[in-house]
Write a protein that holds these residues in place. Structure first.
Motif, short mmCIF file in Angstrom:
data_model
loop_
_atom_site.label_atom_id
_atom_site.label_comp_id
_atom_site.label_asym_id
_atom_site.label_seq_id
_atom_site.Cartn_x
_atom_site.Cartn_y
_atom_site.Cartn_z
N CYS A 298 -16.92 -52.74 -12.99
CA CYS A 298 -18.03 -52.79 -13.94
C CYS A 298 -18.62 -54.20 -14.03
CB CYS A 298 -17.57 -52.33 -15.33
SG CYS A 298 -17.22 -50.57 -15.45
N LEU A 362 -20.76 -49.16 -19.50
CA LEU A 362 -20.24 -48.73 -18.20
C LEU A 362 -18.75 -48.43 -18.27
CD1 LEU A 362 -22.03 -51.23 -15.78
CD2 LEU A 362 -22.57 -48.83 -16.14
N TYR A 363 -18.02 -49.29 -18.96
CA TYR A 363 -16.57 -49.12 -19.02
C TYR A 363 -16.17 -47.87 -19.79
CZ TYR A 363 -11.64 -49.85 -19.83
OH TYR A 363 -10.29 -49.67 -19.88
#
Length: 400
Positions: A298, A362-363
């Motif tokens: 990420c 994103l994570y």
């Protein structure tokens, strides 16, 4: 004729599927009922987790008649090495693949994954007696003292108390925690599905997501092959036994919450009771290979999207720092990335910037799979530590 009970793996899969269906088709008031029930269970689970770690780690260390301190060092060393290797390999893959499909134009398409999430109707203010880190430290102190002093400076009372406390926690796990895990997972997936943001992010960055999943699976294959060679066990049988732990971790998004299921997986893999009770709760809080793979990919994605400097001189020190800084973070969903925020300036990202928010988005989208990779790797480490203990530390000539 006795009825066959539905196994844990089918119940976990049913929980995931029901959560997706509920989040897709039911109105918000009904979805919130499921989320409320899941939230109440989550509160109780957070209360039990430190007690569970204390019970299992104390008895696990106390049962080690030889080399408890050495075993602690070996387990911590293997966990840290696994985390660093996983993150480093993830970076080498990401820096070679991501430039082909990660561009600045996709940034505007990504939103906040928590936007649209529903809250429970009510909650109960039940706080744990102590945090996870405190539970680990206290368990180390008590376990090492009981192991070294039992039969020499003290009697068996402390050991008996720890052993009986452990049995009480096992009773709670078997009666309440494990049977209700599918409900917890159902609520998590219902909320994720209802918000829609998680699947929006996946539709935009599905190639990054696919690479991360492949890296997780390759890592698991490698570490179980290694564990199989050291422990002289079939790695594919061990991977099959790990399915329930993998699915439970996907649903809970918490390594600590998956400890009860993971202990069962370790038992199926033939890990001795004293080793699995010691290694599994410990590694749930210090072994972060899956989270490190996800964070590294990420971070690399965000840096490439914004044409920022990305190289070994920035990423490797960042990975080595996070391997220590994120200890105990996997106990909470999204905990790893939140623990990483103060260290983002090491790679040129301000911890309170829009880029940090993008990184969190994103994570969190991929957190389920990172957690599943973490806990599955824990069992491979348990097999290695078990083999080392019985071959080199607990020798027959020292049993007396």
């Amino acid at each position: 004729m006795e009825k066959k009970k539905l196994g844990l793996v089918p119940r976990l899969i049913i929980g995931i599927l029901l959560g997706i269906l509920i989040g897709s088709f039911l109105p918000a008031p009904l979805v919130r009922i499921v989320i409320t029930l899941s939230s109440l269970f989550s509160t109780f689970l957070r209360f039990i987790i430190p007690l569970m770690i204390l019970a299992f780690v104390v008895t696990g260390i106390a049962d080690l008649t030889h080399g408890a301190g050495k075993l602690l060092g070996i387990t911590a060393g293997i966990s840290y090495a696994s985390t660093i290797v996983a993150g480093s390999l993830a970076f080498f893959v990401a820096i070679n693949l991501f430039p082909h499909f990660v561009t600045g134009g996709i940034v505007a398409s990504i939103g906040d994954p928590e936007a649209g999430m529903l809250s429970p109707y009510f909650s109960i203010p039940l706080e744990p007696l102590f945090d996870v880190t405190g539970a680990i430290v206290l368990a180390f102190v008590l376990g090492l003292c009981i192991s070294s002093m039992r039969g020499r400076e003290i009697g068996d009372s402390a050991y008996s108390l720890a052993n009986e406390f452990s049995k009480m926690i096992v009773k709670v796990l078997n009666v309440a925690i494990i049977p209700l895990l599918p409900l917890y997972i159902m609520g998590t997936f219902a909320n994720m599905t209802y918000s829609g943001q998680t699947f929006l992010i996946l539709s935009v960055l599905w190639k990054v997501f696919l690479v991360v999943i492949c890296l997780h699976l390759c890592y698991l294959l490698a570490i179980f092959l290694f564990a199989g060679a050291i422990g002289k066990k079939n790695p594919f049988s061990m991977l099959r036994h790990q399915v329930s732990g993998y699915l439970a971790a996907m649903g809970t998004q918490s390594s600590a919450a998956t400890i009860p299921v993971n202990l069962r997986c370790a038992e199926l893999n033939g890990v001795s009771a004293q080793i699995r009770n010691f290694v599994i709760p410990l590694c749930a809080n210090i072994h972060l290979a899956g989270s490190m793979i996800t964070i590294t990919c990420c971070v690399t994605s965000v840096l490439l999207m914004n044409a920022m400097d990305v190289g070994l001189h920035t990423i490797i020190p960042f990975i080595m720092t996070l391997g220590i800084a994120m200890v105990a973070a996997p106990g909470a969903p999204g905990g790893a990335i939140m623990s990483a925020l103060p260290f983002l300036p090491m790679v040129g990202i301000a911890s309170d910037s829009a880029l940090a928010s993008l990184l969190i988005a994103l994570y969190i989208t991929q957190d389920s799979f990172g957690t599943a990779c973490n806990v599955s790797g824990d069992n491979a480490i348990a097999v290695v530590v078990d083999a080392v203990y019985h071959r080199f530390i607990k020798r027959p000539d020292r049993a007396a």
